[in-house]
Write a protein that holds these residues in place. Structure first.
Motif, mmCIF file in Angstrom:
data_model
loop_
_atom_site.group_PDB
_atom_site.id
_atom_site.type_symbol
_atom_site.label_atom_id
_atom_site.label_comp_id
_atom_site.label_asym_id
_atom_site.label_seq_id
_atom_site.Cartn_x
_atom_site.Cartn_y
_atom_site.Cartn_z
ATOM 1 N N GLU A 119 0.972 -1.237 -0.393
ATOM 2 C CA GLU A 119 -0.171 0.083 -0.197
ATOM 3 C C GLU A 119 1.198 1.484 0.145
ATOM 4 N N ILE A 120 0.834 2.187 -0.472
ATOM 5 C CA ILE A 120 1.749 3.685 -1.140
ATOM 6 C C ILE A 120 0.893 4.737 -0.225
ATOM 7 N N ILE A 121 1.223 5.300 0.386
ATOM 8 C CA ILE A 121 1.428 6.588 1.186
ATOM 9 C C ILE A 121 2.215 7.828 0.479
ATOM 10 N N GLU A 122 1.232 8.284 -0.495
ATOM 11 C CA GLU A 122 2.012 9.639 -1.007
ATOM 12 C C GLU A 122 2.397 10.907 -0.064
ATOM 13 N N CYS A 123 3.610 11.307 -0.089
ATOM 14 C CA CYS A 123 4.432 12.444 1.045
ATOM 15 C C CYS A 123 4.430 13.158 0.199
ATOM 16 N N GLU A 124 5.618 14.378 0.857
ATOM 17 C CA GLU A 124 6.055 15.089 0.489
ATOM 18 C C GLU A 124 7.439 15.511 -0.255
ATOM 19 N N PRO A 125 8.175 15.196 -0.619
ATOM 20 C CA PRO A 125 9.436 14.846 -0.993
ATOM 21 C C PRO A 125 10.901 15.416 -0.046
ATOM 22 N N THR A 126 10.485 15.343 1.148
ATOM 23 C CA THR A 126 11.830 15.438 1.873
ATOM 24 C C THR A 126 11.873 14.719 3.264
ATOM 25 N N LEU A 127 12.852 14.102 3.781
ATOM 26 C CA LEU A 127 13.495 13.959 4.771
ATOM 27 C C LEU A 127 11.945 13.900 5.844
ATOM 28 N N GLU A 128 11.923 15.029 6.187
ATOM 29 C CA GLU A 128 11.059 15.501 7.418
ATOM 30 C C GLU A 128 9.316 15.043 7.040
ATOM 31 N N ALA A 129 8.979 15.230 6.148
ATOM 32 C CA ALA A 129 7.175 14.428 5.736
ATOM 33 C C ALA A 129 7.446 13.227 5.288
ATOM 34 N N ARG A 130 8.741 12.106 5.042
ATOM 35 C CA ARG A 130 8.620 11.225 5.177
ATOM 36 C C ARG A 130 8.348 9.857 6.691
ATOM 37 N N GLU A 131 9.220 11.004 7.323
ATOM 38 C CA GLU A 131 9.050 9.961 8.809
ATOM 39 C C GLU A 131 8.377 10.283 9.554
ATOM 40 N N SER A 132 7.314 12.046 9.692
ATOM 41 C CA SER A 132 6.348 11.820 10.182
ATOM 42 C C SER A 132 5.252 11.439 9.408
ATOM 43 N N THR A 133 5.195 11.191 7.631
ATOM 44 C CA THR A 133 3.992 10.179 7.777
ATOM 45 C C THR A 133 4.464 8.747 7.772
ATOM 46 N N VAL A 134 5.401 8.312 7.565
ATOM 47 C CA VAL A 134 5.634 6.798 8.886
ATOM 48 C C VAL A 134 5.163 6.472 10.183
ATOM 49 N N GLN A 135 5.142 8.115 10.549
ATOM 50 C CA GLN A 135 4.475 7.855 12.455
ATOM 51 C C GLN A 135 3.403 7.897 12.355
ATOM 52 N N GLN A 136 2.865 9.159 11.245
ATOM 53 C CA GLN A 136 1.631 8.125 11.331
ATOM 54 C C GLN A 136 0.657 6.919 10.863
ATOM 55 N N VAL A 137 1.270 6.500 9.694
ATOM 56 C CA VAL A 137 1.410 4.855 9.405
ATOM 57 C C VAL A 137 1.075 4.628 11.032
ATOM 58 N N ILE A 138 2.151 4.161 12.109
ATOM 59 C CA ILE A 138 2.255 3.596 13.283
ATOM 60 C C ILE A 138 1.563 3.818 14.055
ATOM 61 N N ASP A 139 1.051 5.464 14.200
ATOM 62 C CA ASP A 139 0.658 5.473 15.044
ATOM 63 C C ASP A 139 -1.517 4.853 15.018
ATOM 64 N N ARG A 140 -1.969 4.852 13.545
ATOM 65 C CA ARG A 140 -2.723 4.357 12.745
ATOM 66 C C ARG A 140 -2.878 3.310 12.861
ATOM 67 N N THR A 141 -1.715 1.605 12.640
ATOM 68 C CA THR A 141 -1.767 0.497 12.205
ATOM 69 C C THR A 141 -1.383 -0.248 13.706
ATOM 70 N N GLY A 142 -0.083 0.523 14.093
ATOM 71 C CA GLY A 142 0.911 -0.533 14.886
ATOM 72 C C GLY A 142 1.697 -0.953 14.329
ATOM 73 N N ALA A 143 1.922 -0.430 12.483
ATOM 74 C CA ALA A 143 3.000 -1.869 11.676
ATOM 75 C C ALA A 143 4.375 -1.699 12.429
ATOM 76 N N THR A 144 5.058 -2.258 12.154
ATOM 77 C CA THR A 144 6.669 -2.185 12.244
ATOM 78 C C THR A 144 7.295 -1.200 11.589
ATOM 79 N N PHE A 145 8.585 -0.081 12.361
ATOM 80 C CA PHE A 145 9.113 0.391 11.007
ATOM 81 C C PHE A 145 10.830 -0.024 10.928
ATOM 82 N N ILE A 146 11.031 -0.363 9.397
ATOM 83 C CA ILE A 146 11.977 -1.146 9.299
ATOM 84 C C ILE A 146 13.224 0.141 8.018
#
Lengths: 315, 315
Positions: A119-146
């Motif tokens: 499942e692709i979740i798009e974000c702005e092309p910056t490291l900050e946006a990438r990291e904060s979007t991953v954090q949202q995914v983790i908060d929402r799903t409990g997924a593990t970040f690799i």
């Protein structure tokens, strides 16, 4: 794994991921050896699943999670091969992969992830946006970040390519791999150090992404003076885990220009008849640049991947 | 050999040339199989010595000569892979190769012959000039002429690629090879007929060099209505020996357009990560064109070579 992988760890990882990855071939070419003045064995990870060695590390990191963790899904941010590696690994264990990709990621990479049910979740092309979007995914799903490289399970997975190479080709005197974030180089260095303590571990890095060589010398994570290279897989900075291993076991990092990378890449295409991406031509370019240093030696080189846009070749 | 090679002949030829050629790998790709709707095994003669299957036939033809014949040297006319095959074989037995090449032959091909110590004799780019120049060489040196395809020793040599493929991959239901002069297709057909009498032998041919399909139907050697194709290895007409074998054992020849050839070639580059020349994409293009016919089957395809000018790619 919360420690630098031991030889035993790497062997266990190899057994774990073996059923799910390809045992890639080792190729050599009489005409390349003649031209280089040494004996080169290319470990062809361009033939690996998803077309790159990243399948190894991603597979191990996901297989190493508990059943409960796996069930909640996996997430990462990547615009490259790590994205597909995680999607493949998640699919293999039957869970979801949430891949955060910058909105400007190439369509071909997005399609690769989709083809593996990621499942692709798009974000702005910056490291900050990438990291904060991953954090949202983790908060929402409990997924593990690799993390793509600063992770001992990933490093141990990448090390298995060198394990296979050393099992197949005895008595290597030099082992080479390129350096981006350093996951592959760390793994290569560990496996070589354990199995061939006398061998030299030498890396190559593009002049236009020369961060690792600075970090290697200073001992701190440095940024590249400028970023401009065709080797798009090698633009990342090191992490603390990869820097530590590289400082311990790597002998040298050789800088090469884009012209040298393209010439080395073309030679591999022409003589070995295989498709490799620019990043993997970097160690071979480094060898050709400092031929005397390798003269007459038996050298193993990890070819990292073959995912290249055929519509945009540099020759 | 002055008769159509038997299974025993082909096996003996294989033993004879084995020490001097590569046992090439067989590759397959899950994504290609999914896309094609069948199970395809690619026999990778692009990894063969000189980058093409022609090394097999040339090697056998030269090794089959008497010591006296070998000592007088070998000659042929060719602007392509057969020239290098003969130069390699002559070098292997320690004799001279006199290679007649049209003056407009690509420099890269000439350099390939020179690198193998072949002596190049240039002539006008016509068939007449090529044949009369070869005759002059024979008159002067006593060298033996080796035809690129209409020669049973050459055909038996080319057949060994299929021998290896069938040994490695059991129960193939279809075996495919492209057709130019028909040396490879004849050899492929013989080996398949002997070892897998139930299997279908199907070929592909470019629309812009459609001579073999006409000859196949009429039983006489026909010329192509017009010559215009990217598959530059397949422009030759059949010979009487190859036509006879092809008429006996080949089930069908499928015509494909250059667009279809280029699309198939690109798929192989992208998914298998290997460099192949346009001519070898022709059977795969034929399969993709008539998918229903191959649905669910186990198909072997001979990939003939990888000698392609990277500066002139069609994508």
């Amino acid at each position: 794994m919360n420690h630098i992988p031991s030889l035993n760890d790497i062997k266990e990882v190899h057994e774990r991921i073996k059923p799910f990855i390809h045992h890639t071939p080792v190729l050599s070419s009489a005409s390349i050896n003649e031209l280089a003045g040494c004996e080169i064995y290319f470990k062809c990870e361009n033939f690996q699943k998803i077309g790159a060695f990243k399948a190894r590390g991603g597979m191990n990191a996901v297989l190493s999670l508990s059943k409960e963790e796996q069930e909640k899904g996996i997430t990462t941010h990547s615009s490259g091969n790590h994205a597909q590696a995680i999607a493949l690994a998640a699919k293999t264990v039957g869970t979801k992969a949430y891949i955060v990709m910058p909105s400007n990621a190439p369509i071909i990479k997005k399609n690769g992830v989709k083809a593996l049910n990621g499942e692709i979740i798009e974000c702005e092309p910056t490291l900050e946006a990438r990291e904060s979007t991953v954090q949202q995914v983790i908060d929402r799903t409990g997924a593990t970040f690799i993390h793509p490289f600063n992770n001992y399970d990933v490093i141990a997975g990448q090390a298995t390519a060198t394990l296979e190479l050393i099992e197949e080709v005895p008595n290597l005197q030099v082992v080479m791999a390129p350096v981006g974030g350093g996951g592959l180089l760390s793994g290569t260095a560990l496996a070589t150090h354990y199995l061939l303590p006398e061998a030299e571990i030498i890396s190559g890095e593009p002049e236009g992404a020369a961060d690792a060589i600075l970090s290697f010398k200073s001992g701190k994570i440095e940024k590249a003076p400028y970023i401009k290279t065709i080797a798009d897989g090698l633009m990342t900075n090191l992490g603390d885990k990869t820097l530590e291993i590289i400082r311990m076991y790597v002998k040298d990092i050789i800088l090469v220009s884009d012209e040298e990378i393209i010439a080395a890449m073309r030679l591999i295409w022409e003589r070995l008849k295989i498709v490799i991406e620019p990043s993997c031509a970097v160690p071979f370019a480094a060898l050709l640049k400092q031929k005397e240093r390798f003269a007459g030696k038996k050298v193993g080189i990890i070819l990292t991947g073959g995912n290249v846009d055929l519509g945009k070749l540099p020759f």
